[in-house]
Write an enzyme that holds these catalytic residues in place. Structure first.
Site, PDB file in Angstrom:
ATOM      1  N   LYS A 279      11.565   0.320  -5.082  1.00  0.00           N
ATOM      2  CA  LYS A 279      12.663  -0.488  -5.641  1.00  0.00           C
ATOM      3  C   LYS A 279      13.951   0.340  -5.713  1.00  0.00           C
ATOM      4  O   LYS A 279      13.919   1.569  -5.670  1.00  0.00           O
ATOM      5  CB  LYS A 279      12.294  -0.932  -7.075  1.00  0.00           C
ATOM      6  CG  LYS A 279      11.237  -2.014  -7.152  1.00  0.00           C
ATOM      7  CD  LYS A 279      11.007  -2.415  -8.610  1.00  0.00           C
ATOM      8  CE  LYS A 279       9.919  -3.458  -8.759  1.00  0.00           C
ATOM      9  NZ  LYS A 279      10.274  -4.774  -8.216  1.00  0.00           N
TER      10      LYS A 279
ATOM     11  N   ARG B  28       0.368  -9.972  -7.526  1.00  0.00           N
ATOM     12  CA  ARG B  28      -0.539 -11.023  -7.040  1.00  0.00           C
ATOM     13  C   ARG B  28      -1.844 -10.440  -6.497  1.00  0.00           C
ATOM     14  O   ARG B  28      -2.868 -11.113  -6.521  1.00  0.00           O
ATOM     15  CB  ARG B  28       0.184 -11.869  -5.981  1.00  0.00           C
ATOM     16  CG  ARG B  28       0.574 -11.108  -4.763  1.00  0.00           C
ATOM     17  CD  ARG B  28       1.664 -11.801  -3.948  1.00  0.00           C
ATOM     18  NE  ARG B  28       2.978 -11.723  -4.582  1.00  0.00           N
ATOM     19  CZ  ARG B  28       4.085 -12.288  -4.107  1.00  0.00           C
ATOM     20  NH1 ARG B  28       4.046 -12.977  -2.968  1.00  0.00           N
ATOM     21  NH2 ARG B  28       5.234 -12.164  -4.733  1.00  0.00           N
TER      22      ARG B  28
END
Ligand code: BES
Ligand code: MN
Ligand code: ZN
Length: 502
Positions: free
Chosen positions: A275, A349
């Site tokens: 990130k 996920r």
């Protein structure tokens, strides 16, 4: 720590408190409660001079006549038709002001018979829980602790409620607020002090205190079970990933459990597809779903809810390193689905998939509810005000929407049409873990839906609501800066309904 309680009092001018807060309905400022306090018209004159009429969001602090015992009286406007949210806001506002004023003893009175659609005992409960939530601060790392009131009493007119009900309402409000604040503590704790190992220790403490069964799957068990998602994401960290399973059997055998699954990425650096510095700065909060599940279990057990719960908390750190999983890797999940990694930052996920599939297969749950700070895309869609709700089951979705209306934790239903699965197609595996730029919150939910079998399921994407930050304006007076504990009251409301209907 604040001790909450209740008192029955006819005449409020006899209350020996530092601050007495009165929730006031619009245009009904001088009601029976106030007239007893209004010696020599001090309060009514102040209200008139300041133009205070009880509008929501307005307050008036008055130093009453010295014959009156409360040192300060605060009128808190609640608008025309106050419901539970106005009760929460008024109680929280009063609690904050009391702390600012250095008040030690705080008393709260609400316009009990003018509240719309809210039972008195529930309003008592909400006053207590909201005030305790408002007084939360994350003080663990502060050398000096913030002063706060030490006594908070809800004031009731004699006879309005049986004593037992009042005591019960206070007790419930306290349990729920402490559970919310507990979840906040877990989410607020810096990532290095609440990594998967430390989180497990915390869960052990909790399970022991509540007498609950806790199982912990570490690398070896995860390998045996074939949980490639948790293992894959966890590979980049020197701290082993884990799956915690906590069971609470409050309804006894014969009633199917509700499975609660919480995303526990104790820090999300994005993995090798790292990130940016802004993107990473708040990623200690990526364990907020896991934290909420811990809070829910804690309160459910303390309230003795007649429900069965199985809480599943996958824990990983998503870090870049020489051992990290890589873009292009293929992982095999617990239910056999193979996943091509199209982005290492779509890690939530993957760990959720293993936990969901395990819950669906091993526990035959009556419902699965998951909470996850899953996507930035849900924040783009809904901003900081609402949690994204996805479901494969109309009835369960409606039930949670109703619970959200009670607790004021806004949810907004998002679609889960089959088209979205197209976007997850992979050339090399059964599915990819990202669906591209558009509809990112929905493709993430569509991905999860592959792992829940045929169970009724609700997915709550809390990425926008799990914490407050400078950039967002969603601060409610009962949500101090930092982790909100969102989802704890919402899911508890759902479970309480289940508990009473069984
Ligand atoms: N934990 C983040 C989601 C997130 C982002 C939560 C911002 C709160 C605020 C999640 O793991 C993530 O990184 N998602 C990616 C998915 C993308 C790579 C498909 C995202 O939302 O950018
Ligand atoms: Mn991520
Ligand atoms: Zn994440």
């Amino acid at each position: 720590m604040v001790r909450p309680g209740y008192v029955f009092a006819e005449n409020l001018s006899t209350l020996d408190v530092d601050l007495l807060a009165l929730g006031v309905v619009k245009d009904r400022v001088i009601d029976r409660r106030v007239s007893g306090l209004d010696v020599e018209g001090v309060i009514s004159r102040a209200a008139k001079a300041e133009g205070f009429q009880g509008d929501a969001g307005k307050q008036l602090l008055v130093y009453p006549h010295p014959q009156v015992k409360p040192r300060r009286v605060m009128l808190v406007g609640m608008g025309e038709k106050p419901g539970l949210e106005q009760v929460r806001v008024a109680a929280a506002t009063a609690a904050q002001k009391a702390r600012e004023a250095g008040a030690k003893r705080l008393a709260l009175s609400m316009p009990w018979d003018s509240l719309t659609g809210a039972e008195v005992s529930r309003s008592v409960e909400e006053s207590v829980s909201s005030a305790l939530m408002a007084l939360y601060s994350f003080g663990k790392y502060k050398s000096e602790q913030r002063e706060a009131p030490n006594r908070l009493d809800v004031v009731l007119p004699p006879g309005l409620l049986p004593e037992k009900e009042a005591a019960e309402a206070v007790r419930k409000g306290e349990i729920i607020a402490r559970a919310v604040n507990y979840a906040r503590d877990l989410a607020n704790t810096p990532a290095s002090d609440m990594n998967p190992e430390r989180f497990e220790e915390e869960a052990r403490r909790l399970a022991e205190k509540l007498g609950l069964k806790l199982r912990v799957f570490k690398r070896r068990e995860l390998e045996e079970l074939g949980m490639g998602g948790i293992l894959g994401v966890g590979r980049g960290s020197s701290v082993e990933p884990r799956l915690l399973v906590i069971e609470y059997w409050g309804a006894g055998p014969g009633s199917k459990p509700v499975a609660l699954v919480g995303k526990g990425v104790t820090f999300d650096a994005g993995g090798l597809q790292i990130k940016t510095h802004e993107g990473m700065s708040e990623m200690k909060y990526d364990k907020s779903g896991a934290a909420a599940v811990m809070g829910i279990v804690k309160a459910a057990a303390e309230l003795g809810l007649k429900v069965n719960l199985v809480a599943l908390i996958p824990l990983v750190e998503n870090l870049p390193s020489g051992s990290s999983y890589k873009p292009g890797d293929v992982l095999r999940m617990y239910n056999g689905t193979t996943v091509e990694i199209s982005h290492t930052d779509a890690e939530g996920r993957l760990i959720m998939a293993d936990a969901l599939a395990y819950a669906a297969k091993e526990y035959d749950p009556q419902a699965i509810v998951d909470l996850a700070t899953l996507t930035g895309a849900i924040v783009v869609a809904l901003g900081p005000y609402a949690t994204g709700l996805f479901s494969n089951d109309e009835k369960l979705a409606k039930t949670l929407e109703k619970a959200a209306e009670v607790t004021g934790e806004k949810v907004w239903r998002m679609p889960l049409w089959p088209e979205y699965h197209e976007m997850l197609k992979s050339e090399v595996a059964d599915v990819k873990n990202t669906g591209g730029r558009w509809g990112g919150a929905i493709t993430a939910a569509a991905f999860l839906s592959r792992f829940i079998g045929d169970k009724p399921w609700v997915h709550l994407d809390i990425a926008g609501t799990a914490w407050t930050s400078q950039r967002s304006g969603q601060r409610k007076p009962y949500n101090p800066q930092g982790a909100t504990g969102v989802g704890v009251r919402l899911v508890l409301e759902y479970l309480r309904e289940l508990s009473t209907s069984s």
